[in-house]
Design an enzyme around this catalytic site. Structure first.
Site, PDB file in Angstrom:
ATOM      1  N   ARG A   7      36.789 126.563  48.908  1.00  0.00           N
ATOM      2  CA  ARG A   7      35.945 125.636  48.139  1.00  0.00           C
ATOM      3  C   ARG A   7      35.077 126.351  47.103  1.00  0.00           C
ATOM      4  O   ARG A   7      33.916 125.977  46.888  1.00  0.00           O
ATOM      5  CB  ARG A   7      35.065 124.786  49.065  1.00  0.00           C
ATOM      6  CG  ARG A   7      35.833 123.956  50.049  1.00  0.00           C
ATOM      7  CD  ARG A   7      36.720 122.911  49.384  1.00  0.00           C
ATOM      8  NE  ARG A   7      37.641 122.357  50.363  1.00  0.00           N
ATOM      9  CZ  ARG A   7      38.901 122.783  50.528  1.00  0.00           C
ATOM     10  NH1 ARG A   7      39.412 123.716  49.732  1.00  0.00           N
ATOM     11  NH2 ARG A   7      39.668 122.265  51.440  1.00  0.00           N
TER      12      ARG A   7
ATOM     13  N   CYS B   6      33.602 115.773  53.228  1.00  0.00           N
ATOM     14  CA  CYS B   6      33.166 116.671  54.313  1.00  0.00           C
ATOM     15  C   CYS B   6      31.858 117.341  53.911  1.00  0.00           C
ATOM     16  O   CYS B   6      31.760 117.921  52.827  1.00  0.00           O
ATOM     17  CB  CYS B   6      34.228 117.726  54.586  1.00  0.00           C
ATOM     18  SG  CYS B   6      35.613 117.025  55.470  1.00  0.00           S
TER      19      CYS B   6
ATOM     20  N   GLU C 245      29.198 122.292  52.487  1.00  0.00           N
ATOM     21  CA  GLU C 245      30.236 122.366  51.442  1.00  0.00           C
ATOM     22  C   GLU C 245      29.732 121.601  50.213  1.00  0.00           C
ATOM     23  O   GLU C 245      30.014 121.937  49.071  1.00  0.00           O
ATOM     24  CB  GLU C 245      31.524 121.721  51.977  1.00  0.00           C
ATOM     25  CG  GLU C 245      32.618 121.607  50.951  1.00  0.00           C
ATOM     26  CD  GLU C 245      33.927 121.058  51.539  1.00  0.00           C
ATOM     27  OE1 GLU C 245      34.227 121.342  52.711  1.00  0.00           O
ATOM     28  OE2 GLU C 245      34.636 120.353  50.806  1.00  0.00           O
TER      29      GLU C 245
HETATM   30  C1  LIG Z   1      35.539 110.339  50.266  1.00  0.00           C
HETATM   31  C2  LIG Z   1      35.605 111.765  49.798  1.00  0.00           C
HETATM   32  C3  LIG Z   1      36.669 112.570  50.209  1.00  0.00           C
HETATM   33  C4  LIG Z   1      36.741 113.906  49.801  1.00  0.00           C
HETATM   34  N1  LIG Z   1      37.817 114.667  50.212  1.00  0.00           N
HETATM   35  C5  LIG Z   1      37.908 115.949  49.809  1.00  0.00           C
HETATM   36  C6  LIG Z   1      39.017 116.766  50.218  1.00  0.00           C
HETATM   37  O1  LIG Z   1      39.918 116.325  50.927  1.00  0.00           O
HETATM   38  N2  LIG Z   1      39.053 118.049  49.783  1.00  0.00           N
HETATM   39  C7  LIG Z   1      38.083 118.582  48.986  1.00  0.00           C
HETATM   40  O2  LIG Z   1      38.183 119.768  48.606  1.00  0.00           O
HETATM   41  N3  LIG Z   1      37.022 117.832  48.589  1.00  0.00           N
HETATM   42  C8  LIG Z   1      36.915 116.545  48.975  1.00  0.00           C
HETATM   43  N4  LIG Z   1      35.830 115.802  48.571  1.00  0.00           N
HETATM   44  C9  LIG Z   1      34.756 116.420  47.769  1.00  0.00           C
HETATM   45  C10 LIG Z   1      34.952 116.273  46.238  1.00  0.00           C
HETATM   46  O3  LIG Z   1      35.667 115.113  45.944  1.00  0.00           O
HETATM   47  C11 LIG Z   1      35.647 117.483  45.637  1.00  0.00           C
HETATM   48  O4  LIG Z   1      34.899 118.655  45.836  1.00  0.00           O
HETATM   49  C12 LIG Z   1      35.874 117.279  44.126  1.00  0.00           C
HETATM   50  O5  LIG Z   1      36.828 118.214  43.675  1.00  0.00           O
HETATM   51  C13 LIG Z   1      34.605 117.401  43.298  1.00  0.00           C
HETATM   52  O6  LIG Z   1      34.909 116.993  41.972  1.00  0.00           O
HETATM   53  P1  LIG Z   1      33.815 116.288  41.054  1.00  0.00           P
HETATM   54  O7  LIG Z   1      34.405 116.111  39.717  1.00  0.00           O
HETATM   55  O8  LIG Z   1      33.288 115.072  41.701  1.00  0.00           O
HETATM   56  O9  LIG Z   1      32.700 117.431  41.010  1.00  0.00           O
HETATM   57  P2  LIG Z   1      31.128 117.243  41.082  1.00  0.00           P
HETATM   58  O10 LIG Z   1      30.764 116.762  42.445  1.00  0.00           O
HETATM   59  O11 LIG Z   1      30.642 116.490  39.932  1.00  0.00           O
HETATM   60  O12 LIG Z   1      30.670 118.772  40.930  1.00  0.00           O
HETATM   61  C14 LIG Z   1      30.979 119.723  41.912  1.00  0.00           C
HETATM   62  C15 LIG Z   1      30.624 121.110  41.375  1.00  0.00           C
HETATM   63  O13 LIG Z   1      31.516 121.442  40.325  1.00  0.00           O
HETATM   64  C16 LIG Z   1      30.796 121.719  39.124  1.00  0.00           C
HETATM   65  N5  LIG Z   1      31.592 121.208  38.011  1.00  0.00           N
HETATM   66  C17 LIG Z   1      32.103 119.964  37.863  1.00  0.00           C
HETATM   67  N6  LIG Z   1      32.820 119.888  36.738  1.00  0.00           N
HETATM   68  C18 LIG Z   1      32.735 121.102  36.151  1.00  0.00           C
HETATM   69  C19 LIG Z   1      33.255 121.648  34.936  1.00  0.00           C
HETATM   70  N7  LIG Z   1      34.014 120.926  34.091  1.00  0.00           N
HETATM   71  N8  LIG Z   1      32.950 122.925  34.624  1.00  0.00           N
HETATM   72  C20 LIG Z   1      32.184 123.673  35.463  1.00  0.00           C
HETATM   73  N9  LIG Z   1      31.676 123.218  36.611  1.00  0.00           N
HETATM   74  C21 LIG Z   1      31.960 121.945  36.951  1.00  0.00           C
HETATM   75  C22 LIG Z   1      29.461 121.000  39.282  1.00  0.00           C
HETATM   76  O14 LIG Z   1      28.457 121.599  38.474  1.00  0.00           O
HETATM   77  C23 LIG Z   1      29.211 121.179  40.774  1.00  0.00           C
HETATM   78  O15 LIG Z   1      28.696 122.460  41.017  1.00  0.00           O
HETATM   79  C24 LIG Z   1      35.732 114.451  48.962  1.00  0.00           C
HETATM   80  C25 LIG Z   1      34.671 113.641  48.553  1.00  0.00           C
HETATM   81  C26 LIG Z   1      34.601 112.309  48.953  1.00  0.00           C
HETATM   82  C27 LIG Z   1      33.459 111.456  48.485  1.00  0.00           C
END
Ligand SMILES: Cc1cc2nc3c(=O)[nH]c(=O)nc-3n(C[C@H](O)[C@H](O)[C@H](O)COP(=O)(O)OP(=O)(O)OC[C@H]3O[C@@H](n4cnc5c(N)ncnc54)[C@H](O)[C@@H]3O)c2cc1C
Length: 311
Positions: free
Chosen positions: A178, A234, A305
């Site tokens: 992660r 998670c 996480e």
């Molecule tokens: C119901 C549910 C299920 C999930 N299941 C999983 C799973 O199975 N596996 C898993 O790994 N995760 C899971 N997640 C967590 C999450 O969806 C992932 O970590 C996802 O990849 C985060 O993407 P985001 O665009 O929402 O990032 P954000 O939450 O907006 O940001 C996460 C981090 O990434 C950084 N970031 C975002 N975009 C950029 C960019 N363009 N450049 C630089 N930094 C950036 C942000 O600054 C922050 O530090 C789940 C979440 C939910 C709500």
């Protein structure tokens, strides 16, 4: 440090209604909690993105990139400085040659998965059902079912803190559980850069086969994860990426623990859910209680996480 009115004016003149001041973060996160960001700006293309990165640097303001906000716990006092989100021109997905796809960072990960399936390209099925954007998934090295972004990512394009754009091959990156960083010899910090695009190396597979597999993965996800309440997926990392944090929490009696409207899910103990009116403080207090319970029973300190940001 609040943003001075002259600087607010500059943002307003450039971004019009795409900049908002004192913008509550709760609606921008899947947890539905979080106080106001000093400024919240939506960039619609690379020029705007580079302008913003240079602008915050020149004006000595902190910035935070938000993707889908699905892995964030924003604290109740909100985020100081400028929160930058991506839209429109930063959501394009395209195919290059037989098996290479590129996606702009603001595209949704599920749109990329669907695009791959429809074009008969295999490799991204593990990511089906992971909410959020391509940029967030790359930054988090998101994964499931024993797969993660490192399996398919070929290169990224980033904006450096001085506003310049650079491509970085997979060999220049270190993927861990992660998390993504520059390879050690690079001696730079990826967290000060913005990911604007990812390139993915996939392989051929029949779309019908991929669709059938996708359906079964999505069903398995539905069965094991809570639905109907806000969460950030998670909450804790699996210790050493081996033991299941959810199982440890369950065995430590953590299921059903509750602070205010924050609750450890009865369906999946590694999910903290917001039953409606939870504050970030409720969630953080519950996080501590769960950590203490697991530590007491197993002598293991669970690490979040979820990214905890703001004041
Ligand atoms: C119901 C549910 C299920 C999930 N299941 C999983 C799973 O199975 N596996 C898993 O790994 N995760 C899971 N997640 C967590 C999450 O969806 C992932 O970590 C996802 O990849 C985060 O993407 P985001 O665009 O929402 O990032 P954000 O939450 O907006 O940001 C996460 C981090 O990434 C950084 N970031 C975002 N975009 C950029 C960019 N363009 N450049 C630089 N930094 C950036 C942000 O600054 C922050 O530090 C789940 C979440 C939910 C709500």
């Amino acid at each position: 440090m609040a943003i001075q009115s002259e600087l607010k004016k500059q943002l307003k003149n450039r971004f019009f209604d795409r900049v908002r001041f004192d913008e509550p973060m709760a609606p921008h996160t899947s947890f539905r909690v979080g106080g106001p960001a000093d400024a919240y700006v939506t960039a619609t293309d690379e020029n705007e993105m580079t302008y913003l990165i240079k602008w915050v640097k020149e004006n000595n303001l902190p910035f935070f990139i938000i993707g889908g906000g699905t892995n964030l716990l924003v604290k109740d006092q909100g985020i100081r400085g400028v929160v930058i989100s991506m839209a429109d021109g930063l959501v394009k997905i395209s195919q290059h040659g037989a098996t290479v796809l590129s996606a702009m960072a603001g595209a949704s990960l599920s749109a990329l998965c669907r695009f791959a399936i429809n074009h008969g390209l295999s490799g991204l099925n593990f990511a089906l059902g992971i909410p959020g954007t391509v940029g967030g998934a790359i930054r988090m090295n998101a994964g499931a079912w024993k797969g993660d972004m490192s399996d398919v990512l070929d290169s990224i394009r980033i904006i450096l803190p001085d506003g310049s754009i650079e491509s970085v091959d997979k060999t220049g990156l270190t993927f861990s559980y992660r998390s993504l960083s520059f390879a050690a010899e690079n001696r730079r910090d990826l967290s000060s850069c913005v990911i604007i695009e990812g390139r993915f190396l996939l392989s051929h597979q029949r779309p019908e086969f991929l669709k059938a597999k996708a359906d079964s993965l999505l069903n398995a996800r539905k069965k094991s994860q809570p639905t109907g309440f806000a969460s950030a997926g998670c909450f804790f990392k699996n210790p050493d990426n081996r033991e299941s944090a959810g199982k440890l929490i369950d065995l430590a009696g953590g299921k059903n623990l509750r602070v205010g409207d924050a609750e450890v899910s009865t369906k999946h103990a590694n999910f903290i859910v917001n039953r409606g009116r939870a504050t970030a403080e409720d969630i953080l207090r519950l996080m501590n209680i769960v950590q203490e319970a697991v530590f007491k029973k197993f002598n293991i300190m669970l690490e979040p996480e979820v990214k905890i940001v703001g004041d």
